[in-house]
Design a protein around this motif. Structure first.
Motif, PDB file in Angstrom:
ATOM      1  N   ASP A 182      33.140  43.734  50.579  1.00  0.00           N
ATOM      2  CA  ASP A 182      32.134  42.782  50.096  1.00  0.00           C
ATOM      3  C   ASP A 182      31.615  43.157  48.712  1.00  0.00           C
ATOM      4  O   ASP A 182      31.400  42.282  47.861  1.00  0.00           O
ATOM      5  N   MET A 183      31.384  44.436  48.465  1.00  0.00           N
ATOM      6  CA  MET A 183      30.793  44.831  47.186  1.00  0.00           C
ATOM      7  C   MET A 183      31.819  44.949  46.068  1.00  0.00           C
ATOM      8  O   MET A 183      31.468  44.939  44.892  1.00  0.00           O
ATOM      9  N   PRO A 324      29.821  37.661  59.163  1.00  0.00           N
ATOM     10  CA  PRO A 324      30.040  39.077  59.454  1.00  0.00           C
ATOM     11  C   PRO A 324      30.269  39.885  58.179  1.00  0.00           C
ATOM     12  O   PRO A 324      30.788  39.376  57.181  1.00  0.00           O
ATOM     13  N   VAL A 325      29.880  41.140  58.206  1.00  0.00           N
ATOM     14  CA  VAL A 325      30.163  42.050  57.096  1.00  0.00           C
ATOM     15  C   VAL A 325      31.675  42.068  56.857  1.00  0.00           C
ATOM     16  O   VAL A 325      32.472  42.067  57.785  1.00  0.00           O
ATOM     17  N   GLY A 326      32.059  42.046  55.596  1.00  0.00           N
ATOM     18  CA  GLY A 326      33.469  42.042  55.235  1.00  0.00           C
ATOM     19  C   GLY A 326      33.998  40.669  54.885  1.00  0.00           C
ATOM     20  O   GLY A 326      35.096  40.549  54.339  1.00  0.00           O
ATOM     21  N   ARG A 327      33.229  39.619  55.179  1.00  0.00           N
ATOM     22  CA  ARG A 327      33.683  38.255  54.897  1.00  0.00           C
ATOM     23  C   ARG A 327      32.819  37.531  53.871  1.00  0.00           C
ATOM     24  O   ARG A 327      32.968  36.325  53.680  1.00  0.00           O
ATOM     25  N   MET A 328      31.930  38.236  53.214  1.00  0.00           N
ATOM     26  CA  MET A 328      30.998  37.573  52.314  1.00  0.00           C
ATOM     27  C   MET A 328      31.706  36.849  51.173  1.00  0.00           C
ATOM     28  O   MET A 328      31.262  35.793  50.720  1.00  0.00           O
ATOM     29  N   GLN A 329      32.801  37.410  50.700  1.00  0.00           N
ATOM     30  CA  GLN A 329      33.492  36.829  49.557  1.00  0.00           C
ATOM     31  C   GLN A 329      34.574  35.822  49.952  1.00  0.00           C
ATOM     32  O   GLN A 329      35.314  35.349  49.091  1.00  0.00           O
ATOM     33  N   SER A 330      34.651  35.498  51.231  1.00  0.00           N
ATOM     34  CA  SER A 330      35.695  34.585  51.707  1.00  0.00           C
ATOM     35  C   SER A 330      35.087  33.451  52.519  1.00  0.00           C
ATOM     36  O   SER A 330      35.315  33.349  53.738  1.00  0.00           O
ATOM     37  N   PRO A 331      34.309  32.588  51.891  1.00  0.00           N
ATOM     38  CA  PRO A 331      33.703  31.487  52.648  1.00  0.00           C
ATOM     39  C   PRO A 331      34.767  30.505  53.122  1.00  0.00           C
ATOM     40  O   PRO A 331      35.801  30.339  52.469  1.00  0.00           O
ATOM     41  N   PRO A 332      34.539  29.838  54.239  1.00  0.00           N
ATOM     42  CA  PRO A 332      35.509  28.853  54.734  1.00  0.00           C
ATOM     43  C   PRO A 332      35.531  27.622  53.837  1.00  0.00           C
ATOM     44  O   PRO A 332      34.608  27.394  53.055  1.00  0.00           O
ATOM     45  N   PRO A 333      36.579  26.810  53.935  1.00  0.00           N
ATOM     46  CA  PRO A 333      36.691  25.629  53.057  1.00  0.00           C
ATOM     47  C   PRO A 333      35.505  24.683  53.137  1.00  0.00           C
ATOM     48  O   PRO A 333      35.144  24.055  52.138  1.00  0.00           O
ATOM     49  N   LEU A 334      34.891  24.568  54.308  1.00  0.00           N
ATOM     50  CA  LEU A 334      33.786  23.628  54.489  1.00  0.00           C
ATOM     51  C   LEU A 334      32.421  24.269  54.257  1.00  0.00           C
ATOM     52  O   LEU A 334      31.393  23.689  54.602  1.00  0.00           O
ATOM     53  N   TRP A 335      32.404  25.446  53.668  1.00  0.00           N
ATOM     54  CA  TRP A 335      31.148  26.140  53.379  1.00  0.00           C
ATOM     55  C   TRP A 335      30.152  25.221  52.669  1.00  0.00           C
ATOM     56  O   TRP A 335      30.478  24.543  51.704  1.00  0.00           O
ATOM     57  N   HIS A 336      28.905  25.224  53.167  1.00  0.00           N
ATOM     58  CA  HIS A 336      27.827  24.476  52.518  1.00  0.00           C
ATOM     59  C   HIS A 336      27.271  25.310  51.358  1.00  0.00           C
ATOM     60  O   HIS A 336      26.328  26.078  51.531  1.00  0.00           O
ATOM     61  N   HIS A 337      27.848  25.169  50.189  1.00  0.00           N
ATOM     62  CA  HIS A 337      27.408  25.912  49.006  1.00  0.00           C
ATOM     63  C   HIS A 337      25.970  25.512  48.675  1.00  0.00           C
ATOM     64  O   HIS A 337      25.693  24.344  48.408  1.00  0.00           O
ATOM     65  N   ASP A 338      25.076  26.489  48.695  1.00  0.00           N
ATOM     66  CA  ASP A 338      23.641  26.246  48.507  1.00  0.00           C
ATOM     67  C   ASP A 338      23.120  25.205  49.485  1.00  0.00           C
ATOM     68  O   ASP A 338      22.182  24.450  49.177  1.00  0.00           O
ATOM     69  N   GLY A 339      23.728  25.150  50.681  1.00  0.00           N
ATOM     70  CA  GLY A 339      23.261  24.239  51.713  1.00  0.00           C
ATOM     71  C   GLY A 339      23.737  22.809  51.564  1.00  0.00           C
ATOM     72  O   GLY A 339      23.307  21.940  52.325  1.00  0.00           O
ATOM     73  N   LYS A 340      24.641  22.548  50.615  1.00  0.00           N
ATOM     74  CA  LYS A 340      25.114  21.187  50.366  1.00  0.00           C
ATOM     75  C   LYS A 340      26.498  20.992  50.980  1.00  0.00           C
ATOM     76  O   LYS A 340      27.369  21.844  50.854  1.00  0.00           O
ATOM     77  N   THR A 341      26.716  19.831  51.614  1.00  0.00           N
ATOM     78  CA  THR A 341      28.033  19.498  52.129  1.00  0.00           C
ATOM     79  C   THR A 341      28.956  19.163  50.964  1.00  0.00           C
ATOM     80  O   THR A 341      28.591  18.349  50.111  1.00  0.00           O
ATOM     81  N   PRO A 342      30.144  19.767  50.882  1.00  0.00           N
ATOM     82  CA  PRO A 342      31.047  19.495  49.757  1.00  0.00           C
ATOM     83  C   PRO A 342      31.312  17.993  49.590  1.00  0.00           C
ATOM     84  O   PRO A 342      31.494  17.268  50.565  1.00  0.00           O
TER      85      PRO A 342
END
Length: 376
Positions: A182-183, A324-342
């Motif tokens: 992650d770091m 989970p720790v270790g996945r911070m830099q790998s968001p899923p495709p549908l990740w709500h960036h800043d809480g917004k739906t893509p």
């Protein structure tokens, strides 16, 4: 060109740039379907309630990109292309080569929809139907103030992320490897990079620091040459830690990583460049300690059981992703960036209402296709 045509053309690009976190056409279809309800809503009127609706994408999007990570600009352009919009890219100098490489990899049929601008252009800005801005909060406010009332605006401002391990007592080597992942990714310069790691036990902090030092020392990927300004920031962080008596682990003059166990009254950010702070914060003081992050918290990497009170605290601070720790830099495709739906904030809708359609058919009767011709 239909939305499905664009998906077929963009899928190979996603495989060339795995940093996007989009594996292929299936992920692109899911992006559109979650945002629009169905895949053909950009191409024709589709059933909606008692009538019909059609999604209207911006004809032109003006992107203001940040100088930190290339992947945020790639993702923004990819979403614009998925919608079929023309994309004008105001790209900082340090990211122009990465963006040019991305654009040159586009299929020829879509390459004409992406243009890197040499500098800010008021004429181009004014011609856009939508504006997407990445950067500091001041940058967001500046460009939002320049928008016309009818222009769609989407801003991604300053955000910070952290790791929370709570009351863990016996850190393992596997956990240390996940934290190092992650770091280390993107040199700790993105909004998903952990600024600090929060523990409830000082003894655990020392044990974890020892494990992290072993993992980072053995990581052959950490062998880059530091720019002078990066080296200066790292040395300053180390000097401050030593002057305050904070325990420190580092790699000497290589300047690739630094672990510091510190004691501060409230959250303070790192300088980045793999300088990670381990902070002892009791649970009953966590809210006050994290107060400076109100409205700016992005992701929280977690390990073990997370009490409901701690979860709620992260939500109230504005966190949009717990992982989970270790996945911070790998968001899923549908990740709500800043809480917004893509894609959702880049779309407007047109509804066709009435008891009957122009051809006399009742919209309440389900049909295989809506009774409207599509522009070709």
């Amino acid at each position: 060109m239909t939305a499905l045509d664009r998906i077929d053309r963009l899928a190979p690009l996603c495989r060339l740039f795995p940093e996007l976190g989009i594996s292929g056409p299936g992920d692109l279809r899911r992006l559109l379907k979650v945002a629009l309800g169905r895949l053909d809503a950009l191409d024709r009127f589709v059933p909606y309630g008692d009538g019909w609706s059609r999604a209207i994408a911006p004809r032109r999007i003006y992107h203001v990109l940040a100088g930190t990570l290339a992947v945020s600009g790639w993702r923004s352009l990819l979403e614009g292309l998925l919608l079929g919009s023309e994309n004008l890219l105001q790209c900082p100098a340090e990211q122009k080569s990465a963006m040019a490489r991305f654009c040159s990899s586009l299929p020829r049929s879509l390459r004409k929809l992406a243009r890197i601008l040499p500098a800010y252009s008021q004429e181009s800005f004014a011609s856009a139907d939508a504006v997407v801005v990445f950067g500091r909060d001041e940058t967001i406010r500046l460009f939002q103030s320049r928008c016309r009332k009818e222009q769609l605006f989407l801003g991604y401002g300053h955000r910070a992320s952290l790791l929370w391990l709570g009351g863990i007592r016996r850190p393992t080597m596997d956990l240390a490897k996940a934290i190092a992942q992650d770091m280390s990714a993107y040199d700790q310069s993105g909004c998903l990079s952990p600024q600090c790691l929060i523990l409830e036990s000082e003894g655990t902090a020392f044990a974890l620091a020892e494990l992290l030092a072993r993992v980072l020392s053995a990581d052959a990927r950490l062998r880059s040459i530091r720019r002078p300004e990066e080296a200066a920031r790292i040395r300053e962080a180390r000097t401050i830690a030593r002057s305050l008596g904070w325990p420190l682990w580092d790699d000497g003059d290589e300047l690739q990583w630094t672990i510091i166990v510190r004691d501060v009254a409230q959250f303070q950010p790192t300088c980045g460049h793999r300088v990670l702070y381990l902070d002892k914060v009791p649970r009953n003081g966590l809210a006050a300690w994290l107060a400076p992050l109100q409205g700016h918290l992005s992701a929280v990497g977690l390990h073990g059981t997370v009490p409901a009170s701690v979860q709620k605290l992260f939500w109230h601070l504005g966190a949009s992703r717990l992982c989970p720790v270790g996945r911070m830099q790998s968001p899923p495709p549908l990740w709500h960036h800043d809480g917004k739906t893509p894609l959702v904030d880049l779309i407007r809708w047109v509804d066709w209402e009435g008891s009957k359609m122009s051809n006399g058919r009742n919209p309440r009767r389900p049909q295989r296709h809506p009774p409207f011709t599509e522009e070709r």
